[in-house]
Design an enzyme around this catalytic site. Structure first.
Site, PDB file in Angstrom:
ATOM      1  N   ILE A   1      -7.279  -1.888  -5.421  1.00 54.65           N
ATOM      2  CA  ILE A   1      -7.751  -2.651  -4.256  1.00 54.65           C
ATOM      3  C   ILE A   1      -7.043  -2.181  -2.991  1.00 54.65           C
ATOM      4  O   ILE A   1      -7.619  -2.144  -1.907  1.00 54.65           O
ATOM      5  CB  ILE A   1      -7.479  -4.162  -4.475  1.00 54.65           C
TER       6      ILE A   1
ATOM      7  N   GLY B   1       0.189  -0.226  -1.099  1.00 54.59           N
ATOM      8  CA  GLY B   1       1.218  -0.579  -0.116  1.00 54.59           C
ATOM      9  C   GLY B   1       2.514   0.104  -0.480  1.00 54.59           C
ATOM     10  O   GLY B   1       2.573   0.904  -1.409  1.00 54.59           O
ATOM     11  N   GLU B   2       3.519  -0.238   0.266  1.00 49.53           N
ATOM     12  CA  GLU B   2       4.831   0.359   0.039  1.00 49.53           C
ATOM     13  C   GLU B   2       5.357   0.044  -1.354  1.00 49.53           C
ATOM     14  O   GLU B   2       5.993   0.852  -1.988  1.00 49.53           O
ATOM     15  CB  GLU B   2       5.819  -0.173   1.080  1.00 49.53           C
TER      16      GLU B   2
ATOM     17  N   GLY C   1       3.736  -0.491  -4.040  1.00 54.28           N
ATOM     18  CA  GLY C   1       2.909  -0.042  -5.156  1.00 54.28           C
ATOM     19  C   GLY C   1       1.446  -0.379  -4.943  1.00 54.28           C
ATOM     20  O   GLY C   1       1.013  -0.712  -3.844  1.00 54.28           O
ATOM     21  N   LYS C   2       0.706  -0.271  -6.063  1.00 55.12           N
ATOM     22  CA  LYS C   2      -0.731  -0.506  -5.970  1.00 55.12           C
ATOM     23  C   LYS C   2      -1.051  -1.976  -6.159  1.00 55.12           C
ATOM     24  O   LYS C   2      -0.345  -2.674  -6.883  1.00 55.12           O
ATOM     25  CB  LYS C   2      -1.446   0.267  -7.078  1.00 55.12           C
ATOM     26  N   VAL C   3      -2.122  -2.390  -5.529  1.00 53.96           N
ATOM     27  CA  VAL C   3      -2.673  -3.712  -5.816  1.00 53.96           C
ATOM     28  C   VAL C   3      -3.953  -3.456  -6.613  1.00 53.96           C
ATOM     29  O   VAL C   3      -4.849  -2.746  -6.153  1.00 53.96           O
ATOM     30  CB  VAL C   3      -2.966  -4.493  -4.513  1.00 53.96           C
TER      31      VAL C   3
ATOM     32  N   LYS D   1      -0.689  -7.896  -8.070  1.00 51.37           N
ATOM     33  CA  LYS D   1       0.408  -7.143  -7.450  1.00 51.37           C
ATOM     34  C   LYS D   1       1.558  -7.081  -8.445  1.00 51.37           C
ATOM     35  O   LYS D   1       1.998  -8.123  -8.938  1.00 51.37           O
ATOM     36  CB  LYS D   1       0.826  -7.838  -6.155  1.00 51.37           C
TER      37      LYS D   1
ATOM     38  N   ASP E   1       6.883  -9.418   8.563  1.00 49.94           N
ATOM     39  CA  ASP E   1       6.075  -8.202   8.410  1.00 49.94           C
ATOM     40  C   ASP E   1       4.626  -8.496   8.771  1.00 49.94           C
ATOM     41  O   ASP E   1       3.705  -8.074   8.079  1.00 49.94           O
ATOM     42  CB  ASP E   1       6.189  -7.671   6.978  1.00 49.94           C
TER      43      ASP E   1
HETATM   44  N1  LIG Z   1      -5.597 -10.360  -2.342  1.00 49.95           N
HETATM   45  C1  LIG Z   1      -6.091  -9.244  -1.862  1.00 49.95           C
HETATM   46  N2  LIG Z   1      -7.402  -9.103  -1.662  1.00 49.95           N
HETATM   47  C2  LIG Z   1      -7.893  -7.943  -1.147  1.00 49.95           C
HETATM   48  N3  LIG Z   1      -7.137  -6.885  -0.809  1.00 49.95           N
HETATM   49  C3  LIG Z   1      -5.810  -6.981  -0.977  1.00 49.95           C
HETATM   50  C4  LIG Z   1      -5.224  -8.156  -1.522  1.00 49.95           C
HETATM   51  N4  LIG Z   1      -3.899  -7.969  -1.568  1.00 49.95           N
HETATM   52  C5  LIG Z   1      -3.660  -6.753  -1.080  1.00 49.95           C
HETATM   53  N5  LIG Z   1      -4.797  -6.136  -0.740  1.00 49.95           N
HETATM   54  C6  LIG Z   1      -4.920  -4.771  -0.191  1.00 49.95           C
HETATM   55  O1  LIG Z   1      -3.820  -4.016  -0.638  1.00 49.95           O
HETATM   56  C7  LIG Z   1      -3.029  -3.571   0.474  1.00 49.95           C
HETATM   57  C8  LIG Z   1      -1.548  -3.587   0.092  1.00 49.95           C
HETATM   58  O2  LIG Z   1      -1.195  -4.904  -0.291  1.00 49.95           O
HETATM   59  P1  LIG Z   1       0.218  -5.529   0.013  1.00 49.95           P
HETATM   60  O3  LIG Z   1       0.412  -5.523   1.502  1.00 49.95           O
HETATM   61  O4  LIG Z   1       0.371  -6.820  -0.651  1.00 49.95           O
HETATM   62  O5  LIG Z   1       1.149  -4.457  -0.683  1.00 49.95           O
HETATM   63  P2  LIG Z   1       2.561  -3.983  -0.259  1.00 49.95           P
HETATM   64  O6  LIG Z   1       2.966  -2.936  -1.240  1.00 49.95           O
HETATM   65  O7  LIG Z   1       3.470  -5.134  -0.137  1.00 49.95           O
HETATM   66  O8  LIG Z   1       2.260  -3.377   1.159  1.00 49.95           O
HETATM   67  P3  LIG Z   1       3.166  -3.110   2.421  1.00 49.95           P
HETATM   68  O9  LIG Z   1       3.058  -1.650   2.595  1.00 49.95           O
HETATM   69  O10 LIG Z   1       2.496  -3.858   3.551  1.00 49.95           O
HETATM   70  O11 LIG Z   1       4.527  -3.597   2.128  1.00 49.95           O
HETATM   71  C9  LIG Z   1      -3.382  -4.509   1.618  1.00 49.95           C
HETATM   72  O12 LIG Z   1      -3.170  -3.921   2.874  1.00 49.95           O
HETATM   73  C10 LIG Z   1      -4.844  -4.789   1.331  1.00 49.95           C
HETATM   74  O13 LIG Z   1      -5.641  -3.751   1.827  1.00 49.95           O
END
Ligand SMILES: Nc1ncnc2c1ncn2[C@@H]1O[C@H](COP(=O)(O)OP(=O)(O)OP(=O)(O)O)[C@@H](O)[C@H]1O
Length: 523
Positions: free
Chosen positions: A149, A152-153, A155-157, A172, A265
């Protein structure tokens, strides 16, 4: 503030009694099936880790919300499983806003019996709040899909599907750590708000001997706001639309700030959209850097994404929730014009020049995009992008601005030339209105090869505010930002320190040549 008990009461007993009384079990005993329950408040559906019926739950929460918040707050303490301090003072009920109380009631209701003993052990010492989680394999409940989906930093969602309903959710996966636990805890604590991404389930599972926390959250079909903004060509949104986004996200931020939590953030990627239409609901996600300071202690660790980072973060000074206000100002700015207020001309995430412009609050409102924006809205941005955190708008002040309340605002001059321009006294330059001071020592401005559009006839000192960062570059800038985030977020786990004798970096090499007696390295 810390949780406190009156010595003559036994909260364990009290909560056991309340759980027994209120848990009208429809599917098994709480021990057998403590996590299987969904309720719909009318705003959102969420699994609440409890067995009572939704009516019981709401009645339970409402009863305690209205009659005895203290009793419920005490029972919340029994969830404690870690040593994170959540500074709620349960000795003074009036400190908690109604929304806070309602959330706490739900937390209390979800308390799995398995955590009670741990809670009891902590009951009369440092009392903390944690989150309930499953320890069985997530694959018993969800089918994990290969669909990514988002990335991000951390990992993958991934996409996952609830086995018994087929419903799609976002998953996540976080490697278990103190930081990950804080992310989950603070997200969990605020997840009842309608503009915060809902958590459905949390698992603690081990893969290849690595303990992970898996967070199943609602899937937001519209994706993140940056992608949505870019998919329509980064064409600036109207003030009305930006006002609606800020109203919704501001509500979430207000909820967090009232609980003394800073998100730290806030950026377009962390604002998720329920859809793409006019009725889109915007939700705040990714609590990876959220923090709740100890009482009267300001947060010190630098975090945030450079574009959204306020001066005090970059300066490593103390800061608090006002950094969220700065980030909201940056987000508003981008949505209204299509490029960020601060960026590096060199295409790196954070250059000395960008740092200096942030520190001085030096940015511009170039005519082309900003003349049609009202002075009120520009003033709001000015008040959010103030370099001194204590001068910045608070979230409550932002929520009272016409942009957010929807009161009529005087449009900018391109909308109607009949209206006097209230910004006449604003400092102007040929390329637009600029803010702050021109830094004495600017970074070298390189030949710009990827500039989209014409070079404006503006002084060199102002040119960087406009050239080279038009809409198509926004995403690549964000990618660069992503790569630099580990360095920016040094407040948490690790700081990478380059080896001064072997590092290859032009700036470092120059400085080394000038100031340091370190042998020169030929890059
Ligand atoms: N619940 C969700 N529904 C749809 N898309 C999502 C959802 N959660 C995350 N995403 C997608 O995944 C991406 C990364 O998610 P998230 O920000 O939680 O990860 P992260 O690893 O913490 O990222 P960051 O780089 O901001 O720290 C988001 O920018 C969004 O595009």
């Amino acid at each position: 503030m810390m949780f406190e008990y009156e010595e003559d009461e036994d909260p364990m007993e009290q909560q056991k009694e309340e759980l027994t009384h209120h848990s009208t079990d429809h599917s098994g005993s709480p021990q057998e099936n403590p996590f299987r329950f969904s309720y719909d408040t009318g705003k959102r559906a969420a699994s609440m880790f409890v067995t009572p019926s939704s009516e019981d739950l709401i009645a339970y929460g409402t009863k305690h919300l209205l009659d005895s918040p203290t009793a419920v707050q005490r029972s919340l303490v029994l969830n404690a499983t870690t040593s994170l301090n959540i500074d709620c003072d349960l000795s003074s009920d009036e400190d908690l806003s109604p929304t806070t109380q309602r959330k706490i009631c739900f937390c209390a209701s979800q308390n799995p019996v398995e955590t009670q003993e741990q809670g009891l052990r902590q009951a009369k010492s440092t009392l903390t709040v944690s989150f309930p989680y499953h320890q069985h394999q997530i694959t018993e409940d969800y089918t994990i899909s290969a669909e990514i989906i988002g990335i991000g930093e951390s990992g993958k969602v991934m996409a996952c599907y609830k086995k018994n309903t087929g419903e799609k959710f976002a998953l996540k996966v976080l490697r278990d750590s103190q930081k990950a636990r804080r992310e989950v805890e603070l997200h969990w604590l605020t997840n009842a708000h309608e503009n915060v991404v809902s958590i459905l389930d949390i698992y603690e599972n081990t893969f290849d001997n690595v303990k992970c926390l898996l967070m199943v959250v609602e899937f937001l079909e519209g994706g993140d706001l940056l992608s949505q903004f870019e998919s329509q060509g980064s064409i600036p949104y109207t003030e009305k639309k930006v006002g609606e986004i800020i109203r919704q996200i501001g509500n979430a931020v207000m909820y967090l700030h009232d609980m003394n939590i800073a998100h730290r953030d806030i950026k377009l990627e962390n604002i998720l959209c329920s859809g793409t239409g006019d009725n889109c609901v915007y939700k705040l996600g990714d609590y990876g850097f959220a923090k709740r300071p100890e009482r009267n202690v300001l947060m010190e660790s630098p975090c945030c994404t450079p574009f959204y980072a306020p001066p005090e973060v970059l300066g490593r000074e103390r800061y608090d929730k006002s950094c969220d206000m700065w980030s909201l100002g940056v987000a508003m700015y981008i949505l209204l014009c299509g490029y960020p207020p601060f960026y590096s001309m060199k295409g790196v995430a954070l250059s000395p020049g960008m740092r200096s412009r942030i520190a001085n609050g030096y940015y511009a409102f170039p005519h082309e995009e900003w003349d049609c924006v009202s002075k009120d809205t520009k003033d709001d941005i000015r008040c959010l992008l103030r370099t001194n955190p204590s001068d910045r708008l608070t979230i409550h002040e932002l929520m009272a601005t016409p942009l957010v309340t929807g009161e009529p605002i005087v449009p900018g001059r391109l909308v109607t030339t009949a209206i006097a321009i209230p910004g006449a006294e604003e400092p102007e330059c040929e390329g637009g209105i600029f803010e702050g001071f021109i830094p004495e020592e600017e970074e070298e401005i390189p030949e710009i090869t990827d500039t989209v559009g014409e070079i404006l006839p503006v002084p060199k000192s102002v040119r960087f505010l406009r050239d080279g960062v038009k809409a198509p570059r926004l995403h690549s800038i964000q990618e660069e930002v992503g790569r630099a985030m580990e360095i920016m977020r040094m407040g948490h786990d690790q700081v990478y320190v380059k080896n001064p004798t072997s590092s290859c970096n032009n700036l470092f090499a120059r400085r080394r040549a000038i100031h340091l007696s370190i042998p020169r390295v030929h890059c």
